[in-house]
Design a protein around this motif. Structure first.
Motif, PDB file in Angstrom:
ATOM      1  N   VAL A 303      -4.241  22.439  19.245  1.00  7.07           N
ATOM      2  CA  VAL A 303      -3.543  22.737  18.077  1.00  7.07           C
ATOM      3  C   VAL A 303      -2.871  23.934  18.241  1.00  7.07           C
ATOM      4  O   VAL A 303      -3.073  25.039  18.791  1.00  7.07           O
ATOM      5  CB  VAL A 303      -5.002  23.134  17.023  1.00  7.07           C
ATOM      6  N   GLU A 305      -0.903  26.929  16.034  1.00  5.60           N
ATOM      7  CA  GLU A 305      -0.852  27.863  14.994  1.00  5.60           C
ATOM      8  C   GLU A 305       0.324  28.498  14.651  1.00  5.60           C
ATOM      9  O   GLU A 305       0.716  29.299  14.982  1.00  5.60           O
ATOM     10  CB  GLU A 305      -2.117  28.710  14.680  1.00  5.60           C
ATOM     11  N   ASP A 325      -6.004  33.190  10.916  1.00  2.00           N
ATOM     12  CA  ASP A 325      -6.919  32.216  11.888  1.00  2.00           C
ATOM     13  C   ASP A 325      -7.243  30.995  11.314  1.00  2.00           C
ATOM     14  O   ASP A 325      -8.236  30.559  11.881  1.00  2.00           O
ATOM     15  CB  ASP A 325      -8.074  33.149  12.416  1.00  2.00           C
ATOM     16  N   GLY A 327      -5.795  27.906  11.596  1.00  2.00           N
ATOM     17  CA  GLY A 327      -5.769  26.961  12.619  1.00  2.00           C
ATOM     18  C   GLY A 327      -6.491  27.283  13.672  1.00  2.00           C
ATOM     19  O   GLY A 327      -7.285  26.032  14.427  1.00  2.00           O
ATOM     20  N   ARG A 328      -7.136  28.348  14.183  1.00  2.00           N
ATOM     21  CA  ARG A 328      -8.304  28.691  15.077  1.00  2.00           C
ATOM     22  C   ARG A 328      -9.541  28.135  14.652  1.00  2.00           C
ATOM     23  O   ARG A 328     -10.402  27.654  15.442  1.00  2.00           O
ATOM     24  CB  ARG A 328      -8.218  30.118  15.624  1.00  2.00           C
ATOM     25  N   ALA A 331      -9.492  24.268  14.904  1.00  4.30           N
ATOM     26  CA  ALA A 331      -9.606  23.770  15.974  1.00  4.30           C
ATOM     27  C   ALA A 331     -11.198  23.948  16.504  1.00  4.30           C
ATOM     28  O   ALA A 331     -11.777  23.093  17.260  1.00  4.30           O
ATOM     29  CB  ALA A 331      -8.738  24.666  17.253  1.00  4.30           C
ATOM     30  N   THR A 332     -11.818  25.021  16.292  1.00  5.58           N
ATOM     31  CA  THR A 332     -13.238  25.265  16.658  1.00  5.58           C
ATOM     32  C   THR A 332     -14.031  24.065  16.107  1.00  5.58           C
ATOM     33  O   THR A 332     -15.102  23.590  16.772  1.00  5.58           O
ATOM     34  CB  THR A 332     -13.593  26.494  16.404  1.00  5.58           C
ATOM     35  N   ASP A 337      -8.937  22.177  21.511  1.00  5.69           N
ATOM     36  CA  ASP A 337      -8.315  23.366  22.178  1.00  5.69           C
ATOM     37  C   ASP A 337      -7.278  24.084  21.284  1.00  5.69           C
ATOM     38  O   ASP A 337      -6.466  23.592  20.573  1.00  5.69           O
ATOM     39  CB  ASP A 337      -7.747  22.996  23.225  1.00  5.69           C
ATOM     40  N   TYR A 338      -7.436  25.172  21.134  1.00  7.35           N
ATOM     41  CA  TYR A 338      -6.548  26.291  20.360  1.00  7.35           C
ATOM     42  C   TYR A 338      -5.416  26.517  21.274  1.00  7.35           C
ATOM     43  O   TYR A 338      -5.496  27.446  22.408  1.00  7.35           O
ATOM     44  CB  TYR A 338      -7.257  27.166  19.675  1.00  7.35           C
TER      45      TYR A 338
END
Length: 402
Positions: A303, A305, A325, A327-328, A331-332, A337-338
């Motif tokens: 991903v 961001e 955050d 997008g982070r 992803a989590t 994977d970020y």
């Protein structure tokens, strides 16, 4: 008397040798003629252990256990070896070469060290039952569930970043209804055909490009239904003479409709990159894009961001206009994977609109470095995928006479 003088000279030479002085120094010369240093045999196991202390900054793994170390040769006090990278990283090669050479020189007996680093990008596995495209090793789809998140700008800069790192790269503009790559890549004109069958892609900044935007008038609206648009995209993909590409970046149309689904099923995609902003509305649609690729067996490489933070060009004030955050976190939550965050900056928009994206407009700048870092991560994720061995299989023909 002559014998006595000869004996005295021999004693003087012997004493000079005991003190570590060469014969020439005993005779009054400053430079020694002989070296009394013993030539120690190089312990190859100690050499491998020393080289194993150097890790790949992109994978966190050493080059010995990953079998990237090739053709190690030891002759006298000279050491030579190669490191084979499965991804482009031209900007990092000088530092890697120096780190490896320093590690080797730390081993007893090592004098000269020769380190060669090279990139070998191979084809990797795609969806089951989908054949690879001639002239293209890996296809990377850059997608978003929603328009307006900067997907096309990200795709263009990722392609240019991979090219800057030493890869052969192409871009397919798959956004039939809103092609933007011709403008962003600063290319005009129409593709030619040298054989009457395949189109030659247009090129700029070392990247091969094809787009429906090259084939229609600039102001013409593409009023096509889904099946017609899908067929046109399939022709653009398969009837373009892509020339020995390591990566073909496909700038996917936004959304998860019929066109996107058909492309995901029929195009041999190595992996997909999801572009989103931190905004909750964009994240909702980005999740749908992730699910679509998962359903058709396309792995998600990670991903990106975009527009993660805005820095005022006048005062430098930092502000998260679309949230922080998002997008982070997505992803989590999805186990993805970020790949990194990109800023919302005026220069990115201006440079893309002018046909000279950030990676080529300001190659040594901070933003270009961010794009290159993301691009290297994408290439590393591709390199970690299973390799495609379909080209190694023999062709089987069945004859009626046999």
């Amino acid at each position: 008397a002559d014998d006595f003088i000869g004996v005295r000279a021999a004693i003087a030479l012997a004493r000079a040798g005991d003190m570590g002085i060469g014969a020439a120094a005993a005779c009054g010369h400053n430079q020694p003629m002989f070296s009394w240093r013993k030539n120690l045999a190089i312990d190859q196991q100690a050499l491998l252990q020393a080289l194993q202390t150097v890790t790949d900054p992109n994978t966190g793994k050493d080059f010995v256990s990953t079998k990237a170390l090739r053709h190690l040769q030891v002759k006298g006090d000279s050491v030579a070896f190669e490191i084979e990278l499965g991804y482009p990283a031209q900007s990092q090669i000088p530092a890697l070469r120096e780190a490896l050479a320093q590690a080797a020189r730390g081993v007893a007996g090592v004098g000269n060290v020769s380190v060669a680093l090279r990139t070998v990008v191979t084809a990797h596995a795609v969806q089951r039952g989908v054949a690879l495209l001639p002239g293209v090793k890996n296809i990377i789809a850059v997608a978003s569930g929603k328009g307006g998140v900067g997907k096309s700008t990200t795709a263009a800069n990722l392609a240019l970043a991979l090219a800057a790192e030493g890869a052969r790269v192409g871009i397919l503009d798959a956004d039939i209804y809103g092609p933007s790559q011709p403008t962003m890549m600063g290319i005009t004109g129409r593709p030619e055909s040298l054989d009457g069958k395949l189109m030659e892609p247009l090129q700029n900044y070392g990247v091969q490009v094809n787009s429906i935007g090259f084939l229609v008038d600039k102001d013409e609206a593409m009023i096509w239904r889904g099946p017609m648009a899908t067929q046109a995209l399939d022709q653009l993909l398969r009837q373009t003479h892509w020339s020995d590409l390591d990566y073909l970046i496909v700038d996917m149309p936004p959304g998860t409709g019929d066109i996107q689904l058909s492309l995901s099923q029929r195009v041999p995609i190595t992996g997909a990159v999801i572009v989103t902003t931190p905004q909750d509305i964009a994240l909702l649609d980005a999740r749908k894009g992730v699910r679509m690729f998962e359903k058709v067996g396309v792995p998600i490489l990670g991903v990106v961001e975009n527009m993660a933070v805005h820095v005022c060009s006048n005062c430098g004030h930092v502000e998260h206009l679309f949230g922080a955050d998002g997008g982070r976190r997505m992803a989590t939550e999805l186990g993805l994977d970020y790949l990194g965050a990109l800023p919302l900056k005026l220069q990115i928009r201006e440079q893309a609109d002018s046909g000279c994206p950030t990676v080529v407009a300001d190659p040594d700048g901070e933003v270009a470095a961010l794009y290159k870092a993301v691009a290297r991560q994408v290439a590393v994720k591709v390199a970690e995928r299973a390799k495609d061995f379909s080209s190694k299989f023999p062709t089987i023909t069945i004859s009626k006479d046999s």
